[in-house]
Scaffold this motif. Structure first.
Motif, PDB file in Angstrom:
ATOM      1  N   ASN A  77       7.353 -15.519  22.500  1.00  0.00           N
ATOM      2  CA  ASN A  77       6.567 -14.491  21.555  1.00  0.00           C
ATOM      3  C   ASN A  77       6.562 -13.142  22.358  1.00  0.00           C
ATOM      4  O   ASN A  77       6.148 -12.227  21.827  1.00  0.00           O
ATOM      5  N   ASP A  78       7.336 -13.083  23.105  1.00  0.00           N
ATOM      6  CA  ASP A  78       7.552 -11.849  23.976  1.00  0.00           C
ATOM      7  C   ASP A  78       8.419 -10.819  23.364  1.00  0.00           C
ATOM      8  O   ASP A  78       9.357 -11.130  22.848  1.00  0.00           O
ATOM      9  N   ILE A  79       7.835  -9.631  23.074  1.00  0.00           N
ATOM     10  CA  ILE A  79       8.660  -8.680  22.269  1.00  0.00           C
ATOM     11  C   ILE A  79       9.203  -7.462  23.524  1.00  0.00           C
ATOM     12  O   ILE A  79      10.083  -6.793  23.452  1.00  0.00           O
ATOM     13  N   ALA A  80       8.129  -6.968  24.583  1.00  0.00           N
ATOM     14  CA  ALA A  80       8.489  -6.127  25.029  1.00  0.00           C
ATOM     15  C   ALA A  80       9.460  -6.225  26.289  1.00  0.00           C
ATOM     16  O   ALA A  80      10.258  -5.186  26.441  1.00  0.00           O
ATOM     17  N   PRO A  81       9.918  -7.493  26.647  1.00  0.00           N
ATOM     18  CA  PRO A  81      11.300  -7.469  27.460  1.00  0.00           C
ATOM     19  C   PRO A  81      12.452  -6.885  26.725  1.00  0.00           C
ATOM     20  O   PRO A  81      13.157  -6.160  27.597  1.00  0.00           O
ATOM     21  N   GLU A  83      12.475  -4.758  24.391  1.00  0.00           N
ATOM     22  CA  GLU A  83      12.407  -3.387  24.054  1.00  0.00           C
ATOM     23  C   GLU A  83      12.616  -2.569  25.438  1.00  0.00           C
ATOM     24  O   GLU A  83      13.369  -1.332  25.440  1.00  0.00           O
ATOM     25  N   LEU A  84      12.268  -3.189  26.391  1.00  0.00           N
ATOM     26  CA  LEU A  84      12.265  -2.467  27.852  1.00  0.00           C
ATOM     27  C   LEU A  84      13.713  -2.477  28.010  1.00  0.00           C
ATOM     28  O   LEU A  84      14.325  -1.755  28.689  1.00  0.00           O
ATOM     29  N   LEU A  87      15.737  -0.026  26.304  1.00  0.00           N
ATOM     30  CA  LEU A  87      15.324   1.354  26.647  1.00  0.00           C
ATOM     31  C   LEU A  87      15.929   1.675  27.836  1.00  0.00           C
ATOM     32  O   LEU A  87      16.572   2.687  28.301  1.00  0.00           O
TER      33      LEU A  87
ATOM     34  N   ASP B 235       2.096  -7.942  26.838  1.00  0.00           N
ATOM     35  CA  ASP B 235       3.037  -7.679  25.826  1.00  0.00           C
ATOM     36  C   ASP B 235       2.886  -6.688  24.745  1.00  0.00           C
ATOM     37  O   ASP B 235       3.452  -5.671  24.761  1.00  0.00           O
ATOM     38  N   ILE B 238       2.273  -3.219  26.729  1.00  0.00           N
ATOM     39  CA  ILE B 238       3.430  -2.557  26.763  1.00  0.00           C
ATOM     40  C   ILE B 238       4.114  -1.968  25.514  1.00  0.00           C
ATOM     41  O   ILE B 238       4.435  -0.598  25.580  1.00  0.00           O
ATOM     42  N   GLN B 239       3.797  -2.648  24.410  1.00  0.00           N
ATOM     43  CA  GLN B 239       4.580  -2.040  23.383  1.00  0.00           C
ATOM     44  C   GLN B 239       3.677  -0.637  22.823  1.00  0.00           C
ATOM     45  O   GLN B 239       4.237   0.167  22.454  1.00  0.00           O
ATOM     46  N   LEU B 242       4.897   2.298  25.020  1.00  0.00           N
ATOM     47  CA  LEU B 242       6.203   2.786  24.707  1.00  0.00           C
ATOM     48  C   LEU B 242       6.274   3.467  23.288  1.00  0.00           C
ATOM     49  O   LEU B 242       6.986   4.492  23.303  1.00  0.00           O
TER      50      LEU B 242
ATOM     51  N   PHE C  96      13.669   7.711  21.990  1.00  0.00           N
ATOM     52  CA  PHE C  96      13.448   8.555  22.961  1.00  0.00           C
ATOM     53  C   PHE C  96      14.395   9.597  22.728  1.00  0.00           C
ATOM     54  O   PHE C  96      15.381   9.423  21.958  1.00  0.00           O
TER      55      PHE C  96
END
Lengths: 486, 387, 97
Positions: A77-81, A83-84, A87, B235, B238-239, B242, C96
């Motif tokens: 369910n992780d979305i942040a990894p 996206e990071l 980036l 999570d 962090i979103q 961003l 960005f």
């Protein structure tokens, strides 16, 4: 009042994690190092590597937290990894969009030195034969301002650029005139031995914020042996010029680069001491130049690499100890690599870029109007190999040069993520494509990396640096500070 | 420690069951039109007429005779002797109570706009309440115009302020127009900003100086979720960060240091340097011995002197990455001297005190001291006055 | 110097993994590949850079490298989709800058 849930209830159930893209290499006898797309790294024992890939690591293990935090695994369910990582990757490659930044103008081949390792200089008074003309300079400047880059650096090289200072003056003034319209960040550097520096030259440099980059190979005896000059006084002239230049331009506006020769190899600490003595705050421990020597055999090449690696490791060790005793002094090549390891910034060092820095990061305009993909490309041409001669400013358009098959083939074929071994290599995020070197030695833009001393040398350096990062807290903090200075 | 709210001795003359907001005045010379909405702090016998309400300290009770007959007044306990010109108070006639909402002389002013929260942090200093308290944010709309327009900065806190969604954004817009030169600092877990739409509307407020302070307690999502007691929090946070940075909004990362967060503090700082290098500020904060902290003391309390080297290493990493760093709410004798450039004397003036052990310390004026809650509820056994 | 023959069951070891391992070792061996039913046969001929004494060690290292290459292929296959997702985000037009 509600109850507080324990840590265990925030851990996911077993075998649920997914892998993020990563590569690995053996680091030493016990450990492997993992790296991901953006150069984040983690060292793990070999036995763990299998468990990680087989989804056997459980959330209560500390290594699970490390793998997740450094973006080697993620939970469904992780979305942040993702996206990071996107980036960081974007940041890493953002320099590509800026395109060519470094423009080298070889204003003359004439020189007052006759260094044996130099491929290009001419002992001559014949200005017509070996000096760049204003017509070439104008056309070259047309090329320069075609780049989209917000920052433009113009570097004057030779021979000895000061022997054709009129051309330096011409280019600087012309460039500033054109820049009044386009408003880029314009910077000028002259690569000079400093032996011919005069007050007039220095005041011009001061007035136009030109910095000087010079050569210091080591203590006097070594330096003079490497860099012959009438009166055998290169070192003395260097120091005189250095002091004058610093006074006129500011202490930090004169830098020094070394050339490493056979004679340098046994005396790295003495060379560093000489840099210290003359007030420099860092040194670039450059590899032995592969050009100009008739190095025929693989064995000899690899022997040289081994000796150079000892030179580098000893020098780096000495520098770390200097810092430990309170002296702020850095090693430049290590710093560049550390920037790639510890941050998402590309330091823009032409020899360690992927895609290769040829043309798209740096370009050379020769005294005869020839356009070369890099400084090495020019040296290769002086030795008879014109593979990387892209055209001539007097004859070809910008598009003809930058879109030439010569350039595009070299860039495409050497792209590390597509070639054998590099595409699987864990150190790829720290390394670069080096088509000019590989072509020169192996007649192939890519070459077979197991046979490449470029590959060998860099892999040893990467492993060495990673080892040092974990050796003690002081070194780790020191390296972190170096990594963010580039 | 200043008392900011509680019972008053008596409220006379006001409508029953009403809540009133007043700006406090000590200025006799105000024109009538301005007096009509303010409460005058009575100091001596010559009491001006036409104020909406009068405030009298218990010790000056005899001055009641001097106030204009028929006026409303409140007798305040001595605790409120600190009140001054331009402070803003709420008086409740049915509960006979006062709450000081804004103090002009305070080093910073935070406005609590809700006690509701979607987190349940182990160390929460403002334990969440589940019932509908939207009256607070509504009252804040009335409070904003009473705040002096020269105020440098105000904070919005909770609970989780963004739970009110669009209404919260309206409050920000309203604050921008009423207080155009006042910076805004919002404390939030950042999760609402995971919505691109919400973040966009937030950025369209186009405030000249607005920052969101967002806590991250670990680089390990599971550990962070545990500390804030909400699954999936890391999570989404962090979103949110961003999204805010994509829109050019200011973000600060706040880390409270305790036994749980100390375990991976170094990893967290490396994570921030590697992944969140674009944040505007990182704040490392000492633990407040209040609220939920006391219920979770076993899991949370660690003597700062024990983690002094970890703190130094953490600050070193953040500083090497070029991040703007501050260390708050620590005592000088419990940290290493290498963090001095980042040390802030920060405990709000209404909260801070010193321990008996501090007597004679040469650096007392440079030190932030303690939260009063710390003096009461427990502090380091390793205090050492500087000679 | 003598040739060493190793056999690998192709149902367990993808031929890609064997070829990549052989590539990495090209300084030390020249590897010839042939196939017999399900078995891939690798003939390792030492080059002039290697010595007889070191051979056992190098052969062990070669086998370990084969395992590493199998692992690499596994990771690559498993992470193909998320890799494309990350690249998509990295090179998208929005965001960005």
């Amino acid at each position: 009042m509600s109850k507080f849930q324990p840590l265990a209830s925030f851990l996911s159930s077993h075998h649920e994690y997914k892998l993020l893209p990563f590569k690995f290499e053996q680091l030493n006898d016990q450990d492997y190092v993992l790296t991901n797309l953006t150069g984040d790294y983690l060292s793990v024992p070999r036995a763990q590597l299998n468990r990680i890939v087989e989804h056997q690591v459980t959330p209560d293990e500390p290594i699970y937290s490390d793998l997740r935090s450094k973006h080697f695994i993620y939970e469904p369910n992780d979305i942040a990894p993702v996206e990071l990582l996107g980036l960081k990757l974007r940041t890493k490659y953002s320099r590509l969009a800026e395109f060519t930044n470094l423009h080298i103008f070889v204003v003359t081949l004439r020189c007052d030195h006759s260094c044996p390792y130099c491929q290009v200089s001419r002992q001559s008074e014949d200005k017509a034969a070996f000096d760049m003309t204003p017509a070439m300079a104008d056309k070259a400047l047309d090329f320069v301002f075609k780049t989209p880059s917000k920052a433009i650096k113009i570097e004057f090289q030779g021979g000895e650029p000061l022997l054709n200072f009129e051309m330096v003056r011409y280019v600087v003034l012309e460039a500033e005139k054109r820049n009044a319209v386009t408003q880029r960040e314009l910077a000028f550097v002259i690569a000079t031995t400093l032996s011919l520096v005069t007050d007039d030259i220095l005041s011009f440099c001061r007035d136009h914020n030109i910095v000087l980059s010079s050569s210091l190979d080591g203590p006097e005896e070594l330096h003079n042996a490497n860099r012959p000059r009438p009166n055998r006084n290169s070192h003395q002239k260097f120091v005189e010029g250095l002091n004058k230049a610093r006074l006129a331009l500011g202490f930090d506006n004169v830098s020094a680069l070394m050339t490493t020769t056979e004679a340098s190899l046994p005396m790295v600490n003495d060379i560093i001491d000489e840099y210290l003595r003359l007030g420099f705050r860092g040194i670039f421990l450059r590899p032995l130049s592969p050009y100009g020597f008739a190095i025929k055999t693989k064995k000899y090449r690899s022997y040289n690499t081994q000796r150079w690696l000892e030179f580098y490791k000893e020098g780096l060790n000495y520098i770390i100890e200097l810092n430990r005793s309170g002296v702020k002094f850095s090693e430049h090549y290590t710093s560049l690599i550390l920037t790639k390891m510890m941050t998402s910034t590309d330091p823009g060092y032409v020899d360690l870029m992927n895609p290769a820095g040829l043309g798209i990061a740096a370009i050379v305009f020769n005294y005869d109007g020839g356009v070369y993909a890099s400084d090495e490309s020019r040296m290769l041409a002086e030795m008879g190999d014109q593979t990387f001669l892209l055209g001539n400013v007097l004859v070809n358009t910008y598009e003809e040069v930058m879109l030439s098959d010569k350039l595009l083939d070299a860039l495409e074929e050497s792209f590390t993520l597509s070639v054998p071994m590099c595409s699987d290599c864990a150190f790829e995020p720290y390394c670069g494509a080096e088509p000019v070197y590989h072509h020169a030695i192996h007649k192939d833009f890519v070459a077979k990396k197991p046979e490449s001393e470029f590959c060998n040398r860099n892999m040893s350096i990467f492993k060495h640096i990673l080892g040092l990062m974990h050796s003690d807290k002081f070194t780790k903090q020191l390296f972190l500070e170096w990594s963010t200075r580039c | 420690m200043l008392k900011l709210g509680g019972r008053v001795i008596e409220i006379k003359g006001a409508q029953p069951a009403t809540t009133m907001l007043f700006s406090v005045s000590t200025n006799k010379l105000l024109p009538k039109v301005l007096k009509e909405s303010k409460a005058y702090l009575v100091d001596e016998m010559d009491v001006p007429e036409d104020f909406a309400h009068y405030l009298i300290l218990d010790s000056k009770k005899d001055l009641i005779e001097s106030i204009p007959p028929g006026s409303e007044f409140t007798i305040l306990p001595e605790d409120y002797a600190y009140l001054g010109n331009n402070d803003v108070i709420r008086l409740s006639s049915d509960r006979s109570s006062i709450r000081v909402l804004f103090r002009e002389t305070a080093s910073n002013n935070s406005i609590l706009i809700t006690e509701q929260c979607n987190h349940y942090c182990l160390m929460c200093s403002q334990p969440p309440k589940a019932h509908d308290d939207s009256w607070i944010i509504e009252e804040t709309f009335k409070l904003i115009p009473l705040i002096p327009k020269t105020t440098k900065e105000i904070g919005f806190t909770g609970g989780e302020p963004t739970l009110f969604g669009d209404r919260f954004l309206e409050l920000l817009r309203y604050t921008k127009s009423e207080l155009p030169i006042t910076a805004i600092h919002i404390l939030s877990n950042g999760r609402s900003f995971k919505s691109e739409e919400f973040s966009k509307k937030y950025s369209e407020i186009n405030h000249f100086d607005m920052m969101v302070g967002i806590p991250i307690y670990s680089d390990d999502p599971a550990q962070h979720d545990y500390i804030v007691q909400a699954k999936g929090a890391f999570d989404e946070t962090i979103q949110g960060i961003l999204n805010l940075k994509r829109l050019g909004q200011k973000v600060e990362i706040r880390i409270v240091l305790h036994k749980q967060s100390i375990t991976r503090l170094i990893n967290l700082c490396e994570f921030i340097g590697r992944n969140l290098i674009f944040v505007d500020h990182v704040a490392l904060m000492g633990l407040e011995m209040i609220g939920f902290t006391r219920a979770n003391l076993e899991e949370l309390w660690i003597d700062p002197i024990v983690y002094r080297d970890t703190l130094s290493e953490a600050v070193g990493i953040l500083a090497a990455y070029g991040l703007s760093v501050s260390v708050y709410n620590h005592q000088l004798c419990l940290v290493n001297s290498d963090i001095k450039p980042y040390y802030r004397k920060s405990i709000s003036d209404w909260k801070n005190e010193f321990a008996p052990e501090c007597a004679g310390c040469k650096k007392i004026s440079e030190c932030g001291g303690f939260f009063s809650s710390g003096i009461q509820n427990g502090y380091s056994k390793n205090l050492l006055p500087f000679q | 110097m003598s040739v060493t023959t190793l056999t690998f069951d192709e149902r367990i070891y993808p031929v890609d993994a064997l070829q990549k391992a052989a590539y990495r070792f090209m300084n030390l061996f020249v590897v010839d590949f042939s196939i017999d039913k399900n078995l891939i046969i690798c003939s390792l001929k030492p080059t002039q850079n290697s010595s007889q004494e070191g051979m056992d060690y190098h052969i062990d290292e070669f086998k370990k490298e084969v395992l590493d290459q199998v692992l690499r292929l596994k990771i690559k296959a498993e992470t193909e989709d998320v890799r494309n997702l990350i690249l998509g985000i990295a090179f998208s037009k929005s965001g960005f800058q």
